[in-house]
Structures are given as structure tokens and as C-alpha cells.
Scaffold this motif. Structure first.
Motif, PDB file in Angstrom:
ATOM      1  N   LEU A 299      28.833   8.151 -20.884  1.00 57.77           N
ATOM      2  CA  LEU A 299      28.004   7.496 -19.886  1.00 57.77           C
ATOM      3  C   LEU A 299      28.467   6.089 -19.763  1.00 57.77           C
ATOM      4  O   LEU A 299      28.521   5.553 -18.684  1.00 57.77           O
ATOM      5  CB  LEU A 299      26.713   7.391 -20.701  1.00 57.77           C
ATOM      6  N   ARG A 300      29.382   5.558 -20.839  1.00 59.12           N
ATOM      7  CA  ARG A 300      29.982   4.241 -20.486  1.00 59.12           C
ATOM      8  C   ARG A 300      31.387   4.224 -19.768  1.00 59.12           C
ATOM      9  O   ARG A 300      31.762   3.046 -19.479  1.00 59.12           O
ATOM     10  CB  ARG A 300      30.266   3.371 -21.868  1.00 59.12           C
ATOM     11  N   GLU A 301      31.765   5.475 -19.429  1.00 54.67           N
ATOM     12  CA  GLU A 301      33.038   5.866 -18.931  1.00 54.67           C
ATOM     13  C   GLU A 301      33.099   5.170 -17.405  1.00 54.67           C
ATOM     14  O   GLU A 301      32.113   5.595 -16.640  1.00 54.67           O
ATOM     15  CB  GLU A 301      33.569   7.035 -18.810  1.00 54.67           C
ATOM     16  N   PRO A 302      33.863   4.387 -17.084  1.00 51.76           N
ATOM     17  CA  PRO A 302      34.008   3.734 -15.665  1.00 51.76           C
ATOM     18  C   PRO A 302      34.528   4.916 -14.800  1.00 51.76           C
ATOM     19  O   PRO A 302      35.180   5.808 -15.152  1.00 51.76           O
ATOM     20  CB  PRO A 302      34.855   2.667 -15.761  1.00 51.76           C
ATOM     21  N   GLY A 303      34.229   4.551 -13.414  1.00 49.30           N
ATOM     22  CA  GLY A 303      34.794   5.594 -12.320  1.00 49.30           C
ATOM     23  C   GLY A 303      33.728   6.649 -11.918  1.00 49.30           C
ATOM     24  O   GLY A 303      32.678   6.474 -12.238  1.00 49.30           O
ATOM     25  N   GLU A 304      34.286   7.625 -10.973  1.00 49.90           N
ATOM     26  CA  GLU A 304      33.422   8.603 -10.681  1.00 49.90           C
ATOM     27  C   GLU A 304      32.685   9.528 -11.662  1.00 49.90           C
ATOM     28  O   GLU A 304      31.623   9.643 -11.729  1.00 49.90           O
ATOM     29  CB  GLU A 304      34.009   9.287  -9.576  1.00 49.90           C
ATOM     30  N   GLY A 305      33.678  10.068 -12.601  1.00 50.27           N
ATOM     31  CA  GLY A 305      33.290  11.171 -13.321  1.00 50.27           C
ATOM     32  C   GLY A 305      32.292  12.154 -12.927  1.00 50.27           C
ATOM     33  O   GLY A 305      31.500  12.629 -13.546  1.00 50.27           O
ATOM     34  N   ALA A 306      32.618  12.934 -11.726  1.00 48.83           N
ATOM     35  CA  ALA A 306      31.841  13.974 -11.136  1.00 48.83           C
ATOM     36  C   ALA A 306      31.692  15.081 -12.467  1.00 48.83           C
ATOM     37  O   ALA A 306      30.376  15.753 -12.317  1.00 48.83           O
ATOM     38  CB  ALA A 306      32.345  14.099  -9.971  1.00 48.83           C
ATOM     39  N   GLU A 307      32.733  15.528 -12.784  1.00 50.84           N
ATOM     40  CA  GLU A 307      32.570  16.547 -13.425  1.00 50.84           C
ATOM     41  C   GLU A 307      32.008  16.326 -15.057  1.00 50.84           C
ATOM     42  O   GLU A 307      31.248  17.081 -15.560  1.00 50.84           O
ATOM     43  CB  GLU A 307      34.083  16.953 -13.908  1.00 50.84           C
ATOM     44  N   GLN A 308      32.244  15.260 -15.705  1.00 50.58           N
ATOM     45  CA  GLN A 308      31.493  14.633 -16.713  1.00 50.58           C
ATOM     46  C   GLN A 308      29.930  14.802 -16.402  1.00 50.58           C
ATOM     47  O   GLN A 308      28.983  15.016 -17.345  1.00 50.58           O
ATOM     48  CB  GLN A 308      31.934  13.358 -17.138  1.00 50.58           C
ATOM     49  N   THR A 309      29.640  14.480 -15.369  1.00 49.64           N
ATOM     50  CA  THR A 309      28.109  14.007 -14.880  1.00 49.64           C
ATOM     51  C   THR A 309      27.535  15.533 -14.900  1.00 49.64           C
ATOM     52  O   THR A 309      26.590  15.646 -15.258  1.00 49.64           O
ATOM     53  CB  THR A 309      27.988  13.327 -13.501  1.00 49.64           C
ATOM     54  N   LYS A 310      28.448  16.306 -14.314  1.00 46.94           N
ATOM     55  CA  LYS A 310      27.811  17.989 -14.320  1.00 46.94           C
ATOM     56  C   LYS A 310      27.442  18.576 -15.444  1.00 46.94           C
ATOM     57  O   LYS A 310      26.583  19.287 -15.813  1.00 46.94           O
ATOM     58  CB  LYS A 310      28.647  18.707 -13.304  1.00 46.94           C
ATOM     59  N   LEU A 311      28.687  18.222 -16.342  1.00 44.02           N
ATOM     60  CA  LEU A 311      28.578  18.722 -17.812  1.00 44.02           C
ATOM     61  C   LEU A 311      27.342  18.349 -18.421  1.00 44.02           C
ATOM     62  O   LEU A 311      26.688  18.940 -19.207  1.00 44.02           O
ATOM     63  CB  LEU A 311      29.756  18.340 -18.463  1.00 44.02           C
ATOM     64  N   LEU A 312      27.113  16.867 -18.480  1.00 42.01           N
ATOM     65  CA  LEU A 312      25.888  16.400 -19.135  1.00 42.01           C
ATOM     66  C   LEU A 312      24.669  16.939 -18.564  1.00 42.01           C
ATOM     67  O   LEU A 312      23.684  17.069 -19.289  1.00 42.01           O
ATOM     68  CB  LEU A 312      26.025  14.821 -18.893  1.00 42.01           C
ATOM     69  N   CYS A 313      24.518  17.178 -17.276  1.00 39.68           N
ATOM     70  CA  CYS A 313      23.343  17.536 -16.764  1.00 39.68           C
ATOM     71  C   CYS A 313      23.351  19.191 -17.168  1.00 39.68           C
ATOM     72  O   CYS A 313      22.042  19.349 -17.656  1.00 39.68           O
ATOM     73  CB  CYS A 313      23.316  17.652 -15.247  1.00 39.68           C
ATOM     74  N   GLU A 314      24.113  19.827 -17.421  1.00 40.49           N
ATOM     75  CA  GLU A 314      24.115  21.479 -17.709  1.00 40.49           C
ATOM     76  C   GLU A 314      23.713  21.295 -19.273  1.00 40.49           C
ATOM     77  O   GLU A 314      22.831  22.045 -19.598  1.00 40.49           O
ATOM     78  CB  GLU A 314      25.395  22.141 -17.726  1.00 40.49           C
ATOM     79  N   LEU A 315      24.326  20.456 -20.264  1.00 37.36           N
ATOM     80  CA  LEU A 315      23.991  20.228 -21.389  1.00 37.36           C
ATOM     81  C   LEU A 315      22.443  19.938 -21.734  1.00 37.36           C
ATOM     82  O   LEU A 315      21.586  20.536 -22.584  1.00 37.36           O
ATOM     83  CB  LEU A 315      24.674  19.316 -22.136  1.00 37.36           C
ATOM     84  N   VAL A 316      22.065  19.096 -20.847  1.00 33.89           N
ATOM     85  CA  VAL A 316      20.210  18.488 -21.028  1.00 33.89           C
ATOM     86  C   VAL A 316      19.750  19.505 -20.645  1.00 33.89           C
ATOM     87  O   VAL A 316      18.733  19.777 -21.123  1.00 33.89           O
ATOM     88  CB  VAL A 316      20.372  17.286 -20.133  1.00 33.89           C
ATOM     89  N   GLU A 317      19.979  20.403 -19.561  1.00 32.97           N
ATOM     90  CA  GLU A 317      18.997  21.402 -19.023  1.00 32.97           C
ATOM     91  C   GLU A 317      18.911  22.570 -19.859  1.00 32.97           C
ATOM     92  O   GLU A 317      17.808  23.043 -19.747  1.00 32.97           O
ATOM     93  CB  GLU A 317      19.494  21.744 -17.526  1.00 32.97           C
ATOM     94  N   GLU A 318      20.139  22.866 -20.658  1.00 33.31           N
ATOM     95  CA  GLU A 318      20.324  24.259 -20.936  1.00 33.31           C
ATOM     96  C   GLU A 318      20.446  24.041 -22.688  1.00 33.31           C
ATOM     97  O   GLU A 318      20.123  25.102 -23.219  1.00 33.31           O
ATOM     98  CB  GLU A 318      21.286  24.996 -20.714  1.00 33.31           C
ATOM     99  N   CYS A 319      20.791  23.284 -23.011  1.00 34.83           N
ATOM    100  CA  CYS A 319      21.294  23.170 -24.750  1.00 34.83           C
ATOM    101  C   CYS A 319      20.513  22.363 -25.628  1.00 34.83           C
ATOM    102  O   CYS A 319      20.187  22.599 -26.804  1.00 34.83           O
ATOM    103  CB  CYS A 319      22.917  22.797 -24.688  1.00 34.83           C
ATOM    104  N   LEU A 320      20.125  21.121 -24.997  1.00 32.29           N
ATOM    105  CA  LEU A 320      19.673  20.149 -26.017  1.00 32.29           C
ATOM    106  C   LEU A 320      18.153  20.376 -26.393  1.00 32.29           C
ATOM    107  O   LEU A 320      17.338  20.784 -25.446  1.00 32.29           O
ATOM    108  CB  LEU A 320      19.669  18.687 -25.562  1.00 32.29           C
ATOM    109  N   GLU A 321      17.631  20.139 -27.651  1.00 31.23           N
ATOM    110  CA  GLU A 321      16.520  20.304 -28.068  1.00 31.23           C
ATOM    111  C   GLU A 321      15.630  19.110 -27.549  1.00 31.23           C
ATOM    112  O   GLU A 321      16.236  18.021 -26.912  1.00 31.23           O
ATOM    113  CB  GLU A 321      16.258  20.313 -29.518  1.00 31.23           C
ATOM    114  N   PRO A 322      14.177  18.903 -27.226  1.00 30.32           N
ATOM    115  CA  PRO A 322      13.569  17.761 -26.779  1.00 30.32           C
ATOM    116  C   PRO A 322      13.900  16.657 -27.431  1.00 30.32           C
ATOM    117  O   PRO A 322      14.095  15.490 -26.666  1.00 30.32           O
ATOM    118  CB  PRO A 322      11.954  18.155 -26.935  1.00 30.32           C
ATOM    119  N   ASP A 323      13.802  16.439 -28.635  1.00 30.91           N
ATOM    120  CA  ASP A 323      14.189  15.108 -29.451  1.00 30.91           C
ATOM    121  C   ASP A 323      15.610  14.587 -28.859  1.00 30.91           C
ATOM    122  O   ASP A 323      15.587  13.360 -28.627  1.00 30.91           O
ATOM    123  CB  ASP A 323      14.328  15.155 -30.757  1.00 30.91           C
TER     124      ASP A 323
END
Length: 526
Positions: free
Chosen positions: A398-422
Motif C-alpha cells: 500500500l505504501r509503495e509509490p508508483g502505479e503498481g497495477a499488478e499489485q493492486t489487482k493482486l490485493l483486490c483478489e486476495l480481499v475478495e476471495e481469501c481473507l476472513e472478515p476480520d
């Protein structure tokens, strides 16, 4: 997995297939996925999952690349097929019988079907017919176990002599063997043996591996690996293990530097302990990681249990020795599958070290979508160690500067499919700690898309952040979507004060966006 049709499946089905492709511990990872799906969305969609896998897909076969049509099930990697049938065997009570029959019929269409899959399919078929399965033979017969016990007694007949060589004797008996005066640590300091005897048994017991545990309790003991481990232990490392056994459980005993100041450990001592630890455990683990695995699907190398009892510095040194931050994807998946089956669970500090060593460099350097191996390893690790994963990996991304499009997509996928509510809420709080940018808005949208309950203070912080940073997004369509999601998905949380603040903050927005957002703001709460 790099299959074009995989993206067409529903999220629970995609996540289950990713877990099944994660290596030898795929069935265990898949069970965790099923539990999360059931807790969040209700029963798993077995009918849709089965129909998708039985659907035929064109493919190229053989060296001549002849065009053929096969069920998608047969296009999955062999390890994924094996893990799927192992999972079906474990959860047969909740899987509709017609789904199992469809998968069995699809598998029988391949003349070159993997023998392991054939055997599992036969067991499933017998279970559907109601045939009683004979129990598997025990790994060790009673006579064999008795012989091994006698062998243990011959190897270590007394606490003084037999266990002295293999370093299994209690510290208080070292004095009788000739070390009663003191022992010399790598940094030149001398430590009284009597100090070790004052440590509580429960703090030191976890560090010492008893011979009986090696022979009878470890998963690989039926293959003779327990005895091999005893033979391969060099006698000259006995003194080193004494220092290692106390490094993690009682660091106070050596918290003085060469000058004698309390509360500090000299860098020389730390470096020497780490080096001794790597010399003892590194080569064997590296050999196990590189060799082809012939273990049962859910077993792990007994040598890996040392990860539960080592310090953070020792673990960092071991990761560097094994080159885990740059190892090929297949080895990364294998190592993570071992971690998934490891008991007891790693401590937070150890899991944090592994999250950094295994994934941080790989994720920060992504310039294209992650490979299926990296995705499978991330999914399996995140399923068991979500909190250190979020703290060590998500925050730096999250703190990484720049575009980071692939990192953003990866975070979205982990949030949508892997992480528990907490941990979804934890990610949101981490996002709100940094200035919002176009790159981070999709992550917040992914969090809101989960529609998890948000604490009032976290929702207030979200609204306050959107109001404060509204001028920077005067023409941003993503920002408008985010505000709309807040107002529609969390209507019960939105108070009149929230609405008035948002309305005032949106005054400077683009005319078209302002009009649509004001329409949403003016809509009465349902």
C-alpha cells in the motif's frame, strides 16, 4: 492455474481450484476454503462446479498436437486431479452423489488417467455403492513397534552415556558427563550449566526432540526416516544444539555482551548461533526441498518441525540459505504446503519472517499477473497466517509509490476471495492510514464489495477520509463509484452528519459526477 476458462467460473469455484493446485497439502487448503465459503455464502455450489469441470474443451494432444475434445477435469494438472478426488473422499457426506458420478464418468474418459486418480475414483465408486471399505493396515505392526522400542532402549540405555552423544539428556546431567563447570558459548563467554537447570521444563521441552517422538510420532517414520535422522546427526554438533535449544526459549540467559552489560546480546553470539543452526538443519532441508517428493499427500518432512522452535534470526538465516525469496515457483508451493500442514502453528514472529522472505520481494516486483504457482502459494499461506501476512505484505504494498497495477489487482483478489472478515477490516484500516490515490481506490471498493460489518469508528474514518481528500478526486470516476458504494451498501451506517459532510466535500467535483452523487446523497435510506 493458467487456463483460459478458469476466469469464467464463480469465485468460490476458482478459489477451490487454486487451493487444490497448491501442492501436497491441497486437500487441507481446500477444506479451509469450503469452510470459509460456507460461513460467508452458504453451501458450496457443487452442481455448478461439477458442470464446469465436466464441460468439454478443445485441446492439442501429443507431439503432433492433434486437436481433441476433453472434459475440463482432464485438463487440470495431475496434482489438482489427485487433490480433488482426495477432497471428495473426505467430504463425501456433503457432496451430491450425482456430482461425484459425473466427475467419475469424466475421469474414465481418459485412457492414460493417473493411477493415483484411478485408485481414488475406485474408492469413491465403492462408497457410492455402499460397500464397506476395509480399514487400511497400520503403518507399524505391534511386533515392529516393540522391536523399535527395544532398539531405542539399546541406543540410549542411560541418561548419562547414550543420550549424551545425541544431546537428548537433561542439562543438569551434563555436569556428571564432564561439563559441570561451565560451557563455552561461541562468543567466548562462559555460561554456568547450573543456570540452564533453573529454566522451567515447559519452556525447554518443546526444543528437545526425544528419540521416541522421532520413531513413533512423525509422519514419515513408517518410511524409515526417523532412524535415518538419528544416524545422520553428527556427534560434533552436540554442543551447538545446547546453545540453540536455549536461544529461543530463554534468551535472558545470554543477554550480556562481551563488555558485561545486561540486556544486550553481542552480535558475535547471534551470528555464531545462526551459523551453527544453518549448518545443522540447512543442508538436509535444502535436499528435501529439491528432491522429488514421494511422501503421502498430507505428510511433511519431520525435519521441518525445527521451524516451530527457532528464533527469528535463525529463521532469516535459514531462508537466505534455502534462497526462498528467489526459488522457483514449484519449490515455493511445496514449501508453503509443508507450512500449511505444520503443527504446532508457527508463532506470529516466525510467520512474519516467512511472509517477508517468501513473498515481499516477489509481490513488489510484479510487472505482470502472478504465476499460478505464486498465486497458489499466496493463497495457502494467507489461509493460515492472515494477520502476519497483512501486516508484513499488504502494508508495504500500500505504501509503495508508483502505479503498481499488478499489485493492486493482486490485493483486490486476495480481499475478495481469501481473507476472513476480520482481516478484510484490517486491510481497510491499513488503506486509510496512507493518502488515498487512484491506485488504492479499487482496493477500498473490493473491501466494500465484501459487505462485511464495519465498526462505527472505522466507518467514520472512511467517510472522513473521503471528505478530506475529495478535492484530489474532482474528476475521478473511481472516487465517484467509491462514494456511491459507501452510500448504497452501508445505508444503515450513513447518518445525516455523514451526508452533509459528503455533500459539502463534493461541491468542487466535476459537474456530471457531482449531479449523480448528489442524487445518491438525496435518496432516502431504505
Amino acid at each position: 492455474m493458467e487456463l483460459p476458462w478458469l476466469k469464467l467460473l464463480a469465485q468460490p469455484c476458482r478459489l477451490l481450484l487454486h487451493a487444490l493446485a497448491s501442492g501436497p497439502s491441497g486437500p487441507l487448503a481446500a477444506l479451509r476454503v469450503l469452510q470459509r465459503v460456507q460461513a460467508r455464502e452458504g453451501p458450496f455450489p457443487w452442481q455448478g462446479f461439477t458442470a464446469a469441470l465436466c464441460m468439454e474443451e478443445p485441446t492439442l494432444e501429443g507431439p503432433e498436437e492433434a486437436l481433441a475434445v476433453k472434459p475440463r477435469l482432464l485438463l487440470l494438472p495431475v496434482v489438482c486431479q489427485r487433490n480433488l478426488f482426495s477432497l471428495l473422499q473426505a467430504v463425501a457426506a456433503v457432496v451430491p452423489a450425482d456430482c461425484v458420478l459425473q466427475l467419475l464418468r469424466a475421469a474414465r474418459g481418459d485412457p492414460n488417467l493417473d493411477p493415483w486418480v484411478q485408485a481414488l475414483g475406485a474408492l469413491l465408486q465403492r462408497g457410492l455403492r455402499g460397500e464397506e471399505l476395509s480399514p487400511p493396515p497400520p503403518a507399524l505392526t505391534a511386533a515392529c513397534r516393540q522391536q523399535l522400542r527395544c532398539l531405542c532402549q539399546k541406543i540410549a540405555p542411560s541418561k548419562l552415556e547414550g543420550q549424551r552423544k545425541l544431546k537428548w539428556c537433561p542439562s543438569e546431567q551434563l555436569g556428571a558427563a564432564g561439563d559441570a563447570a561451565d560451557s563455552v558459548l561461541p562468543g567466548g563467554k562462559r555460561k554456568k550449566a547450573s543456570e540452564e537447570s533453573l529454566e522451567p521444563d515447559e519452556g525447554r521441552g518443546g526444543k528437545r526432540v526425544l528419540l521416541e517422538e522421532v520413531v513413533f510420532d512423525l509422519p514419515g517414520s513408517q518410511d524409515g526416516e526417523g532412524e535415518a535422522g538419528v544416524e545422520e546427526m553428527p556427534a560434533e554438533t552436540a554442543g551447538d544444539r545446547s546453545a540453540q535449544s536455549t536461544a529461543g526459549a530463554a534468551p535472558e540467559s545470554s543477554q550480556q555482551d562481551a563488555a558485561g552489560e545486561p540486556g544486550r546480546i553481542s552480535q558475535t553470539e547471534v551470528a555464531a548461533e545462526v551459523q551453527a543452526f544453518i549448518q545443522m538443519h540447512g543442508p538436509r532441508l535444502k535436499m528435501l526441498l529439491l528432491q522429488e517428493s514421494n511422501r503421502s499427500e498430507l505428510s511433511i518432512p519431520p525435519e521441518l518441525r525445527v521451524l516451530s522452535h527457532c528464533s527469528a534470526s535463525q529463521l532469516e538465516g535459514l531462508c537466505a540459505f534455502l534462497q526462498l525469496s528467489t526459488c522457483p515457483g514449484q519449490l515455493l508451493v511445496r514449501f508453503c504446503s509443508w507450512l500449511l500442514a505444520l503443527t504446532p502453528d508457527l508463532s506470529y514472529a516466525s510467520a512474519a519472517v516467512l511472509a517477508e522472505q517468501l513473498f515481499l520481494k516477489r509481490v513488489l516486483s510484479l510487472t505482470q499477473p502472478p504465476s499460478r504457482h505464486l498465486m497458489a502459494a499466496l493463497t495457502s499461506f494467507c489461509s493460515k497466517y492472515s494477520q502476519p501476512f497483512c501486516q508484513v505484505l499488504v502494508a508495504p504494498v500500500l505504501r509503495e509509490p508508483g502505479e503498481g497495477a499488478e499489485q493492486t489487482k493482486l490485493l483486490c483478489e486476495l480481499v475478495e476471495e481469501c481473507l476472513e472478515p476480520d482481516y478484510v477490516r484490517l486491510v481497510l484500516s491499513q488503506v486509510l492510514e496512507v493518502p488515498l490515490s487512484e491506485r488504492l481506490l479499487p482496493v477500498v471498493l473490493a473491501v466494500l464489495g465484501r459487505q462485511e460489518a464495519l465498526p462505527p469508528e472505522l466507518f467514520d474514518l472512511l467517510v472522513l477520509t473521503l471528505c478530506r481528500q475529495a478535492p484530489a478526486f474532482a474528476t475521478s470516476l473511481s472516487y465517484a463509484k467509491l462514494v456511491t458504494a459507501v452510500l448504497t451498501m452501508y445505508q444503515s451506517h450513513v447518518t445525516p452528519a455523514h451526508r452533509s459532510r459528503l455533500a459539502a466535500a463534493l461541491e468542487g467535483s466535476n459537474a456530471a459526477l457531482k449531479k449523480s452523487l448528489q442524487a445518491v446523497l438525496g435518496a432516502p435510506a431504505r
